[in-house]
Design a protein around this motif. Sequence first.
Motif, PDB file in Angstrom:
ATOM      1  N   ARG A 183      -1.263  -2.701   6.461  1.00 31.36           N
ATOM      2  CA  ARG A 183      -2.236  -1.920   5.363  1.00 31.36           C
ATOM      3  C   ARG A 183      -2.681  -0.600   5.775  1.00 31.36           C
ATOM      4  O   ARG A 183      -2.498   0.178   4.257  1.00 31.36           O
TER       5      ARG A 183
ATOM      6  N   HIS B 297       6.811   1.244  -0.269  1.00 29.74           N
ATOM      7  CA  HIS B 297       5.715   0.287  -0.116  1.00 29.74           C
ATOM      8  C   HIS B 297       6.573  -1.386   0.986  1.00 29.74           C
ATOM      9  O   HIS B 297       5.969  -1.774   2.036  1.00 29.74           O
ATOM     10  N   GLU B 298       7.481  -1.277   0.524  1.00 31.66           N
ATOM     11  CA  GLU B 298       8.245  -2.018   1.125  1.00 31.66           C
ATOM     12  C   GLU B 298       8.804  -2.181   2.560  1.00 31.66           C
ATOM     13  O   GLU B 298       8.737  -3.360   3.345  1.00 31.66           O
TER      14      GLU B 298
ATOM     15  N   ALA C 243      -2.886 -11.072   0.205  1.00 34.36           N
ATOM     16  CA  ALA C 243      -3.249  -9.885  -0.885  1.00 34.36           C
ATOM     17  C   ALA C 243      -1.045  -9.186  -0.813  1.00 34.36           C
ATOM     18  O   ALA C 243      -0.904  -8.865  -1.081  1.00 34.36           O
ATOM     19  N   ARG C 244      -0.995  -8.872   0.825  1.00 30.22           N
ATOM     20  CA  ARG C 244       0.313  -9.217   1.800  1.00 30.22           C
ATOM     21  C   ARG C 244       1.375  -9.538   0.386  1.00 30.22           C
ATOM     22  O   ARG C 244       2.253  -8.802   0.309  1.00 30.22           O
TER      23      ARG C 244
ATOM     24  N   ALA D 189       6.372  -6.038  -5.040  1.00 29.23           N
ATOM     25  CA  ALA D 189       7.709  -5.048  -4.618  1.00 29.23           C
ATOM     26  C   ALA D 189       9.577  -5.977  -5.031  1.00 29.23           C
ATOM     27  O   ALA D 189       9.657  -5.389  -5.871  1.00 29.23           O
ATOM     28  N   VAL D 190       9.651  -6.948  -4.674  1.00 31.50           N
ATOM     29  CA  VAL D 190      11.291  -7.441  -5.620  1.00 31.50           C
ATOM     30  C   VAL D 190      11.077  -7.306  -6.665  1.00 31.50           C
ATOM     31  O   VAL D 190      12.113  -6.805  -7.056  1.00 31.50           O
TER      32      VAL D 190
ATOM     33  N   GLU E 238       1.471  -9.030  -3.010  1.00 34.38           N
ATOM     34  CA  GLU E 238       2.448  -7.418  -2.910  1.00 34.38           C
ATOM     35  C   GLU E 238       3.590  -7.503  -3.034  1.00 34.38           C
ATOM     36  O   GLU E 238       4.604  -6.169  -3.409  1.00 34.38           O
ATOM     37  N   ALA E 239       4.204  -8.072  -1.763  1.00 31.49           N
ATOM     38  CA  ALA E 239       5.916  -8.084  -1.711  1.00 31.49           C
ATOM     39  C   ALA E 239       6.316  -8.625  -2.742  1.00 31.49           C
ATOM     40  O   ALA E 239       7.574  -7.999  -2.849  1.00 31.49           O
TER      41      ALA E 239
ATOM     42  N   LEU F 189       6.086  -3.063   3.987  1.00 32.60           N
ATOM     43  CA  LEU F 189       5.084  -4.248   3.760  1.00 32.60           C
ATOM     44  C   LEU F 189       5.578  -5.621   4.711  1.00 32.60           C
ATOM     45  O   LEU F 189       5.660  -6.804   4.952  1.00 32.60           O
TER      46      LEU F 189
ATOM     47  N   SER G 101       8.836   2.425  -4.764  1.00 38.95           N
ATOM     48  CA  SER G 101       8.773   0.415  -4.423  1.00 38.95           C
ATOM     49  C   SER G 101       9.449   0.659  -2.849  1.00 38.95           C
ATOM     50  O   SER G 101       8.808  -0.290  -2.333  1.00 38.95           O
TER      51      SER G 101
END
Lengths: 338, 338
Positions: free
Chosen positions: A141, A129-130, B140-141, B148-149, B144-145, A133, A126
């Motif tokens: 992206r 990805h962070e 979307a970003r 992740a959190v 998605e963030a 992000l 995870s």
Amino acid sequence: MTPIVQTFDEVRELITPLLRKMVHRLDPSTRLVVSYHLGWCDKDGVPANTNGGKAIRPSLALLGAVAAGAEPEAALPAAVAVELVHNFSLVHDDVMDGDAERRHRPTVWAQWGAPTAVLAGDAMLSLAHEVLLDLRSPHARTAEAMLAVATRELIRGQTLDIAFESRCAVSLAECVAMVRGKTGALMSVSAAIGAVLTGAPPAMTDALTSYGDHLGVAFQLVDDLLGIWGQPEITGKPVYSDLRSRKKTLPVTWAIENGGAPGRRLAAWLADEPRDATDAELAGVAELVEQGGGREWATREAVRLAALADDAVAQAGAVSKPAGQLRALARYLTHRDA
Amino acid sequence: MTPIVQTFDEVRELITPLLRKMVHRLDPSTRLVVSYHLGWCDKDGVPANTNGGKAIRPSLALLGAVAAGAEPEAALPAAVAVELVHNFSLVHDDVMDGDAERRHRPTVWAQWGAPTAVLAGDAMLSLAHEVLLDLRSPHARTAEAMLAVATRELIRGQTLDIAFESRCAVSLAECVAMVRGKTGALMSVSAAIGAVLTGAPPAMTDALTSYGDHLGVAFQLVDDLLGIWGQPEITGKPVYSDLRSRKKTLPVTWAIENGGAPGRRLAAWLADEPRDATDAELAGVAELVEQGGGREWATREAVRLAALADDAVAQAGAVSKPAGQLRALARYLTHRDA
């Protein structure tokens, strides 16, 4: 210290601040476990500086960016992301394979149990990805999507690897497909992701992808050779470790398919009911792989793929110093003894 | 069929095509395992249509988007992403907790072993990112963030939950912190993520986040009540299941802290050497939780939080029909008997 080890140490120094910042986001328990795995502390959290692995993947990410004419700093998030995905897969693989030792210390599951290791691996996936992000770059992206595809490939490779364990025969083609997933995919993405993140043109990132692709399989061929003929005092693994666990590695599957009578005897041995083998018996099995041509083929194939990796670097139109370092890395990884 | 079950069925129908498309990207073995877990087939891949869970989180994601004035279709990727993260956590939690049955079928690890379950969970977590990475939307970003959190929070909650097992005392505050991670975080993100993806203003997404936050803890309070006093034939769990496993749930920790003499007897029972308890003994323990006020408190607290969730919906300035559905969902989840 060889020049390449110096590079690995430099890379580790470059990526560590951002890697630590990401790991710091985790809850204290998971943070401790991940820090232990990465070699930053002992099991009680006392700071340590133990071997956290070779940093091959982040080195590829940074070199790829520099080869594209960017500063290595611009690719740091990409380097940290691939290192996190690599370590996620190591921690989960150790649970699945029941491996109790890594880098001369107990693995996470051996130290804290499987549940903790599953969570630590999840956390690293995870975080990978962070770290991407967090970026504002329009290329983040694309980089992240490449990483997601590589993760799927890692899972495919490990799924095949586990399935192979309970089968007595595995073809060379199947073995190559497994290796391309388990080792090749992330190496390949690592080589390209730094350049992608810094906005390099597709012709260059495609060439770097191809470089990483060849390098990944070459790397595994050498790993497989060391798993049979490596010096235990250098590799840190017990003698004949891969034969002892009856692993269907690349040299073994090649010898079975192409090695005539010794290959057939090798296949029969693998198909036999597993039991503890003596070192003398395993020496005989290693001899069968050698007589069947598996050792020579794997050695030649690694050299051939390293040359293809070199060609890919030449096609990338890379800046000359990092291009030389990418070639040196390919040479090092295919001539290492540990 | 109550109206709310109809909504869940509608939501499942809406999200299934995209969910299937994502799962189809996996290698055939992992795809089979994930499809089995989601109730689409039996263990041999024969199509089935078994219970794939209540679809609470995707319902929240779609309702949130509609509440913000968007079409539900615009939030489908967000709904699929939260459903994938939820199921990733279920499959991994089952491995960690050793739970052999879910939705009246063997869990993934019970069917195929822990390695396969670890990989199937990994695959779903990664796919959750992929479904949002496929989008061109600038929102979307952010979505998605948030995910992740929430994943980090899920890991924190599960880490605490595992740690609690080996402790004889857990405070109410610690238990609430665990629940907010393990249940609250993803519920909260689910309620807001659909609106975020469709570009709703922060005032609305904040209010939806707050709605999901309250709903998550209320949901867990009801779950904990059902784990002690639920009807086994309706919940599908054995009688007194949470007491039998000596779980430090919300009503239990409340009664220990606030329940006077019965609370102290409850604490002493939990601190005792674990052994198989008879139903009669467990009935006595349930009685201690009740006498200590844990049952009444949890019931009142769930109602209070559901009312706060209602208030949050009112503050969101939502479209009236979906606002009513969000309130109905809160009511349903806090008055369910399974």
